[in-house]
Write a protein that holds these residues in place. Sequence first.
Motif, mmCIF file in Angstrom:
data_model
loop_
_atom_site.group_PDB
_atom_site.id
_atom_site.type_symbol
_atom_site.label_atom_id
_atom_site.label_comp_id
_atom_site.label_asym_id
_atom_site.label_seq_id
_atom_site.Cartn_x
_atom_site.Cartn_y
_atom_site.Cartn_z
ATOM 1 N N GLY A 21 -28.293 9.580 66.511
ATOM 2 C CA GLY A 21 -28.490 8.299 66.027
ATOM 3 C C GLY A 21 -30.464 7.198 65.816
ATOM 4 O O GLY A 21 -30.668 7.184 65.296
ATOM 5 N N ALA A 22 -30.751 7.880 66.902
ATOM 6 C CA ALA A 22 -31.838 7.883 66.545
ATOM 7 C C ALA A 22 -32.854 8.011 65.274
ATOM 8 O O ALA A 22 -33.641 7.314 65.128
ATOM 9 C CB ALA A 22 -32.992 8.228 68.420
ATOM 10 N N ARG A 23 -33.135 9.873 65.001
ATOM 11 C CA ARG A 23 -33.640 9.880 64.206
ATOM 12 C C ARG A 23 -33.025 10.063 62.892
ATOM 13 O O ARG A 23 -34.193 8.797 61.917
ATOM 14 C CB ARG A 23 -33.130 11.589 64.305
ATOM 15 C CG ARG A 23 -34.375 11.944 62.978
ATOM 16 C CD ARG A 23 -33.984 13.703 62.564
ATOM 17 N NE ARG A 23 -35.257 14.213 64.726
ATOM 18 C CZ ARG A 23 -34.575 15.399 64.764
ATOM 19 N NH1 ARG A 23 -33.793 16.360 63.286
ATOM 20 N NH2 ARG A 23 -35.217 16.050 66.050
ATOM 21 N N GLN A 24 -31.319 9.390 62.965
ATOM 22 C CA GLN A 24 -31.000 8.232 61.747
ATOM 23 C C GLN A 24 -31.463 7.001 61.098
ATOM 24 O O GLN A 24 -32.039 6.180 60.341
ATOM 25 C CB GLN A 24 -29.488 8.616 62.147
ATOM 26 C CG GLN A 24 -29.142 9.913 61.188
ATOM 27 C CD GLN A 24 -27.977 10.326 61.236
ATOM 28 O OE1 GLN A 24 -26.917 8.493 61.058
ATOM 29 N NE2 GLN A 24 -27.583 11.394 61.312
ATOM 30 N N PHE A 25 -31.939 6.438 63.006
ATOM 31 C CA PHE A 25 -32.202 5.099 62.614
ATOM 32 C C PHE A 25 -33.644 4.818 62.225
ATOM 33 O O PHE A 25 -33.702 3.797 61.211
ATOM 34 C CB PHE A 25 -32.102 4.735 64.429
ATOM 35 C CG PHE A 25 -32.486 3.349 64.653
ATOM 36 C CD1 PHE A 25 -31.716 1.814 63.316
ATOM 37 C CD2 PHE A 25 -34.035 3.257 64.931
ATOM 38 C CE1 PHE A 25 -32.416 0.544 64.151
ATOM 39 C CE2 PHE A 25 -34.633 1.869 65.380
ATOM 40 C CZ PHE A 25 -33.875 0.720 64.439
ATOM 41 N N TRP A 26 -34.345 5.696 62.776
ATOM 42 C CA TRP A 26 -35.896 5.257 62.178
ATOM 43 C C TRP A 26 -35.779 5.320 60.869
ATOM 44 O O TRP A 26 -36.798 5.241 60.225
ATOM 45 C CB TRP A 26 -36.880 6.348 62.829
ATOM 46 C CG TRP A 26 -36.673 5.952 64.518
ATOM 47 C CD1 TRP A 26 -36.688 5.865 65.037
ATOM 48 C CD2 TRP A 26 -37.750 5.177 64.809
ATOM 49 N NE1 TRP A 26 -36.690 5.509 66.877
ATOM 50 C CE2 TRP A 26 -38.067 4.063 65.852
ATOM 51 C CE3 TRP A 26 -38.094 3.336 64.548
ATOM 52 C CZ2 TRP A 26 -37.552 3.228 67.018
ATOM 53 C CZ3 TRP A 26 -38.785 2.252 65.000
ATOM 54 C CH2 TRP A 26 -38.441 2.613 66.238
ATOM 55 N N ARG A 27 -34.970 6.828 59.748
ATOM 56 C CA ARG A 27 -35.976 6.770 58.660
ATOM 57 C C ARG A 27 -34.199 5.716 57.670
ATOM 58 O O ARG A 27 -34.940 5.440 57.241
ATOM 59 C CB ARG A 27 -34.386 8.614 58.204
ATOM 60 C CG ARG A 27 -34.771 8.730 57.129
ATOM 61 C CD ARG A 27 -33.696 9.957 56.817
ATOM 62 N NE ARG A 27 -32.935 9.969 57.865
ATOM 63 C CZ ARG A 27 -31.547 9.693 56.628
ATOM 64 N NH1 ARG A 27 -31.806 8.968 55.642
ATOM 65 N NH2 ARG A 27 -30.468 9.801 57.541
ATOM 66 N N ARG A 28 -33.045 5.545 58.144
ATOM 67 C CA ARG A 28 -33.000 4.256 57.729
ATOM 68 C C ARG A 28 -34.014 2.664 57.468
ATOM 69 O O ARG A 28 -34.005 1.949 56.926
ATOM 70 C CB ARG A 28 -31.330 4.133 58.143
ATOM 71 C CG ARG A 28 -30.821 4.689 58.230
ATOM 72 C CD ARG A 28 -29.159 4.408 59.204
ATOM 73 N NE ARG A 28 -28.156 5.051 58.916
ATOM 74 C CZ ARG A 28 -27.219 5.415 59.709
ATOM 75 N NH1 ARG A 28 -27.378 5.185 60.975
ATOM 76 N NH2 ARG A 28 -26.057 6.204 59.246
#
Length: 332
Positions: A21-28
């Motif tokens: 979630g953390a990586r996807q959150f920053w990417r989004r």
Amino acid sequence: MSEALLVQEAGAAPLAAPASGARQFWRRLRAQRAATAAAAVVLLLFLAALAAPLLAALAGQDPDTFHPELVDSAAGGVPRGSFGGIGADHWLGVEPQTGRDLFARIVYGARVSLGVAVAATLLQVTIGVVVGLAAALGNRRLDQILSRITDINVALPLMVIALGLLAVVPPSFPRPVLIALVIGGINWAGTSKIVRAQALALKTLDFVSAARLSGRGRWSIARRELLPSLAAPVITYAALLFPVNITVEAALSFLGVGIKPPTPSWGQMLTEADTWYQSAPTYLLLPAGLLFVTVLSLTVLGEGVRTALDPRAASRLSIGTGREGRTKEQAS
């Protein structure tokens, strides 16, 4: 923005974040240009607030020193020079009547305004999470009692109660702490409603049932199973609530029951600038403009956080980004 609207928007957040979630959150979040620009502005404001003593020393000024020679007493205390006395020594001019440096008071005022909003938001989230989890995990009677208390809290007029409380508390009590306690202690119901609704939904899922069958207690389940899954909606709501708290602090100071002189805050500066908008407009425009930029940036960032944490909104964002990329490739 009303509390009901905030609850509705935050409620669109997912029940549980993905494994990465953390990586996807920053990417989004980075995929949203407006949210990225707003995050840069917010970061700059917080850095300026934290480094207020250093910035004031760099300018060679402090927020409390009077400079009567820089104002025209014959004209009622209007700053001498153009644009409110802006010059090499006073980067944003000086305050009418007192001649205090506006740049120093602006950066020190940012510490108070942002600090009160941060403390109030943290208090709101803490109380809301505890009450919401207690209502969801307790028995039916406890749920009914806490739900009624939450409903009463929603109906309370925040500004009216805050005005009454701040007016009767002795002046010796630290004003920024008091304002944070009043805002956070009154306006927690939105977080509680979100947490209760999400926790009730999570209770029916298999991983919570497995934890309950293994003999773990309610608060152990809440801490290890529910809280990680509740992070997304709580963070979303806090991000949307933060600019509201800045506006409330400014409004209370503007009404004369907030931060008291000589402590600077943007709302308190607006109160003093009310009578100078014609003769010294800079004194009004600076704190008003900073409040506008701060609230706008935080609102845009909060919406970006909501979108990044919501898989449905994030998927639409990814589709849109992919289409834009394919269109650019075809054009090239």
